[in-house]
Design an enzyme around this catalytic site. Sequence first.
Site, PDB file in Angstrom:
ATOM      1  N   ASN A 431       0.825  -1.225  -0.084  1.00 17.00           N
ATOM      2  CA  ASN A 431       0.061  -0.254   0.009  1.00 17.00           C
ATOM      3  C   ASN A 431       0.638   1.093   0.094  1.00 17.00           C
ATOM      4  OD1 ASN A 431      -2.441   1.245   0.440  1.00 17.00           O
ATOM      5  ND2 ASN A 431      -1.554   2.146   2.381  1.00 17.00           N
ATOM      6  N   GLU A 432       0.769   1.941  -1.029  1.00 19.30           N
ATOM      7  CA  GLU A 432       1.274   3.542  -1.190  1.00 19.30           C
ATOM      8  C   GLU A 432       2.860   3.547  -1.236  1.00 19.30           C
ATOM      9  OE1 GLU A 432      -2.729   5.742   0.146  1.00 19.30           O
ATOM     10  OE2 GLU A 432      -1.032   5.948   1.605  1.00 19.30           O
ATOM     11  N   ILE A 433       3.675   2.550  -1.115  1.00 16.40           N
ATOM     12  CA  ILE A 433       5.106   2.779  -0.979  1.00 16.40           C
ATOM     13  C   ILE A 433       5.708   3.376  -1.988  1.00 16.40           C
ATOM     14  CG2 ILE A 433       7.156   1.679  -0.067  1.00 16.40           C
ATOM     15  CD1 ILE A 433       5.689  -0.435   1.246  1.00 16.40           C
ATOM     16  N   SER A 489       0.076   0.058  -4.851  1.00 15.50           N
ATOM     17  CA  SER A 489      -1.267   0.648  -4.989  1.00 15.50           C
ATOM     18  C   SER A 489      -1.056   1.906  -4.301  1.00 15.50           C
ATOM     19  CB  SER A 489      -2.433  -0.075  -4.462  1.00 15.50           C
ATOM     20  OG  SER A 489      -3.565   0.731  -4.650  1.00 15.50           O
TER      21      SER A 489
END
Length: 853
Positions: A431-433, A489
């Site tokens: 997530n979002e990295i 993502s």
Amino acid sequence: MGETKQVLHNWKFKACEEKEWMAAVVPGCVHTDLLRNGVIQDPFYATNEHDLQWIDKVDWEYESTFDVEEDLLGSSRLELVFDGLDTYADVYVNGSHVLSADNMFRSWKADVLHVVKAKGNTLSVRFRSPVREDLPKIEKLGYNLPASNDQSELGGLGEQKISIFARKAPYHYGWDWGPRFVTSGIWREARLEGWSGCKITDVHIQQNQVTAAAASLTASIEIEAEHAWSGKLKLSTDGLSWEQQVTLETGNNVILLPLIITDPKLWWSRGLGEAHLYTFKAELLQEESIVASRTVRTGLRSIRLVRDKDAKGATFYFELNGVAVFAKGANHIPNDSFITDVTDERYRHEIVTAVESNMNMLRVWGGGIYEQSVFYELCDEYGILVWQDFMFACSMYPGDEAFLNNVRLEAEENVKRLRNHPSIVLWCGNNEIDSAWAQYDEEGGWGWKKNYTAEQRAVIWQDYEKVFHRILPDAVEALAPGTDYWPSSPLISLSGDIKQHAHPLSSEGDIHYWGVWHAVEPFENYNIKVGRFMSEYGFQSFPEYDTVMTFAQEQDLALDSKVMRAHQKNGDGNRLIKEYMDIYMSEPKDFPSFLYMSQVLQAEAMKMAIEAHRRNMPYCMGTLYWQMNDCWPVASWAGMDYYGKWKAMQFYAKRSFADTMISFDRTDDGQVQVHVVTDLLAPLSGDLQVTLYHFSGERLKQALLPIAIEGNSAAVVFALNEQEWLGEHEAGSVMLHAVLEQEGKLLDSKEFYFVNVKEQKLAKSAIRITELEGSGGTRFKLEADVLAKQVWITAEHEGMFSDNFFDLIPGVAKIVEFRLRETGEPQSKPVHAGNVQARSMIDFLAESKIEIS
């Protein structure tokens, strides 16, 4: 021959340095056991979280005494099995060390045949403090790695972010909606497993090609054999069976059995068809007697993530059985800070809520856990697609050999454990990295890179690539071939340059749009910033008054009280809710009214976003809001609070996710457009009626027309000139109401207001509630004498109305049903509501401006 299991009970626990034992529950954790024994107060109440940070700095010990059941004693092999140990643990049987664990997400086994005796065995599990275990690793590494949501200060660790070292649920260390409870404990089943001869350890139904005509499958059956063995392998399902002679060698064997099922019943997501499931049974037979067996359940479907170049960029959608599916749903977080408190019924409530809200997808977000089996089983049964993250979120991670090997084993085990679930349609690395670090954009990301030297940055990114571009995709490809992998993502594509990192106007990949909320952009930007797949966006609200009173007292009911701040984990959250409320809403009269208004505000924001995404299909093909649920009672982005109560937003989502939906949109040139969106595959025709009402109920203007659109599409079916329709009427006193019917049956209806709530001329309305004859107090008709906005119905008894937080137009009655979801019941059923009350927004507004903070 055969396999036997014995679940281990009779547990006690204590701090390692203490003498006194206390009763323990397994599965469970230290925090819940301390609470049960009266050692600590309710962790969720008031500011108790702050007083319980000592727990994660203590070593804890669990102990069980057991006799080995007779049918296990005769086994050739006897293993001690833990499905989950959280996290750093040393295990001893009768004083002998049998295993050490260092990953919450893996199972752990040890051969104990020669360690146990028939009677009076002692099993000891010693948990090392995750804080004391991991603090030295920062010194060894030489610098902190970024971990934005790790609430290290609350934990008394200052800036030392240790969450990145532990293969443990990231949200345990705190998040911007969750508390910091760094747990230890035996969090999944502990048991003895005995077997002799042969044991079927895994059955995977590999789906090579699935069409309506035939399913071409390969059953991959793993068998552990104590010694060489010959016999028959039989696989059966739904009256079909396949057999072959097999010869097994000592140790592990993999048998591949090709299968063809003609005219298979396909598995479909909710709204498109039946989520049909096949149960496959594998048996080893010796002269028709069963030596070993294992069953698995799966659904037969073809699924792929379609990312084709087009004129505007590239598509991003899921194709199920040849059909492009518009994904509707939300992001799922763990249902509790203490995972073992989540009953099967709480899981069912969440999944049925998704179904009743017309969703077809949930994203299992990467800061929680690889969910319990019951979660995926329910998604399989109800046709809810699952976007599955690996458990990495909003942090950079170490890349030493031990850590990488641990991650590889974790990935392999969890992909293997979950691969038969037809609901899982995507594995996502994190997530979002990618967008947070923004390797290829010097000015991009969350500002992490500037804290490191060029050499450190190179190492950190190399370590990232090892995990998310190699280890995880390799595990998916090897163990769940045919299932798509998405590295992070949000992401545009794995291009290895600046075009990789997602942004709110990307025309490829998926998007997390947080301009509304974090950047205080207006709600109207939801109409503009629409991507190919909106995998995160959201707006906060408070839970209802009854939920707030489970953690607060009357004197705490102020936005800036210590308790209210403790139950708002997003630093600016309370201020942002108030700021947006001042823009769009009228002043609430007191704090309970503020709670109601915050829910209405959130609901209106999410309606605007969801409907903008759906109107833009097929350019946009997915909308997953943040977030489905809560892990404790808190102000958050959830549509359903910790106790499972639907906020206003959940009822709005149900309407905006309807399989066939009307949606209004206003263009820059003064046109008000009526869109019809349908996810159903058949062409749609019907009759549209658009009426201009005065808030008093007077009909001022009306248009009637037939409409027709293709299946699985969105289209503008009517447009009107705003000024012409308004004429001399005041914009704040009139509204549009659209109704779509098909052969007299209502398909959908929707309201449109020309101005924000703040500018609407609302009057006190009398709402009449009539119990429908013969309904036994379960069905009610609601009517209003003047426009009643945001009608909130409450009942004397426990349960939920079929609709709530809706507008009542004079002359347009609303019928609702009161339902209760009983334990074990798949859907809610009608139940007597008792005394029913209805209030509208006017009842919550202040006559004069007041300070609620």
